[in-house]
Design an enzyme around this catalytic site. Structure first.
Site: not given
Length: 203
Positions: A17-19, A75, A163-164, A184
């Site tokens: 959903a975030g993407k 990806d 990994y942010d 970002k």
């Protein structure tokens, strides 16, 4: 010659959903209606390739074929120089647990491996994103983006995902997880790939 995008709907081949929200925001200025894989009840195909482009191709072509819509898949992952560019395409796999993905565990594992190797500082890494736009006739266009930076420990910040919290991009004093989404998204690996996609297919 890059194929131009002339349709008014695009399928984003993700169940994240975030993407999907990020992609909706990025496509908004281009007058394209965005639909997600979950809305179309699409299964998630098995990612069997060993490269970002290979896995993105699997997802994009499966979605385009199943729906008859042009489909965009990405990806992405993080490559750590001192770990021979691992986890790379297996970034999400390093976070897999029986109860879903645990990226704190994955980041801790990464840090422990670097400590075991006595990897020198600064510990260089890059986020990579590959976007594949596939049409139902089998044609596709590929766009790659990356952002270089340094791994920090302990983790810092509450924003972002993956990994942010341990990735500090070059030219910045804060990690991706300490930036707001707008900042970002303006410098990320996905933004880099997306800018190339827009220039190539929508320009």
């Amino acid at each position: 010659m890059t194929r131009k995008f002339t349709e008014n709907r695009i399928l984003i081949a993700t169940h994240n959903a975030g993407k999907l929200a990020e992609m909706r925001q990025l496509f908004a200025p281009h007058g394209v209606e965005v639909v997600g894989a979950a809305e179309m009840n699409l299964p998630e195909p098995e990612e069997t390739e060993t490269t970002f482009v290979g896995n993105a191709r699997i997802k994009a072509h499966a979605a385009a074929k199943a729906t008859g819509l042009p489909a965009l898949a990405d990806d992405s992952g993080i490559e750590v120089e001192a770990l021979d560019n691992a986890p790379g395409v297996y970034t999400a796999d390093w976070a897999e647990t029986e109860n879903g993905r645990d990226f704190v565990m994955a980041m801790t594992k990464t840090r422990n491996l670097l400590e075991e190797k006595n990897a020198p500082h600064p510990r260089r890494a890059r986020f990579c994103a590959t976007l594949v736009l596939a049409w139902p006739d089998g044609h596709d266009e590929v766009f790659e983006g990356k952002v270089n930076g340094t791994l920090v420990w302990p983790m810092r910040g509450e924003e972002g995902h993956g990994y942010d919290p341990m990735f500090q991009p070059d030219g910045h004093e804060v990690t991706f997880a300490e930036m707001d989404a707008e900042q970002k998204n303006s410098i990320s690996h996905r933004a880099d790939a997306f800018a190339k996609l827009i220039a190539g297919c929508f320009g």
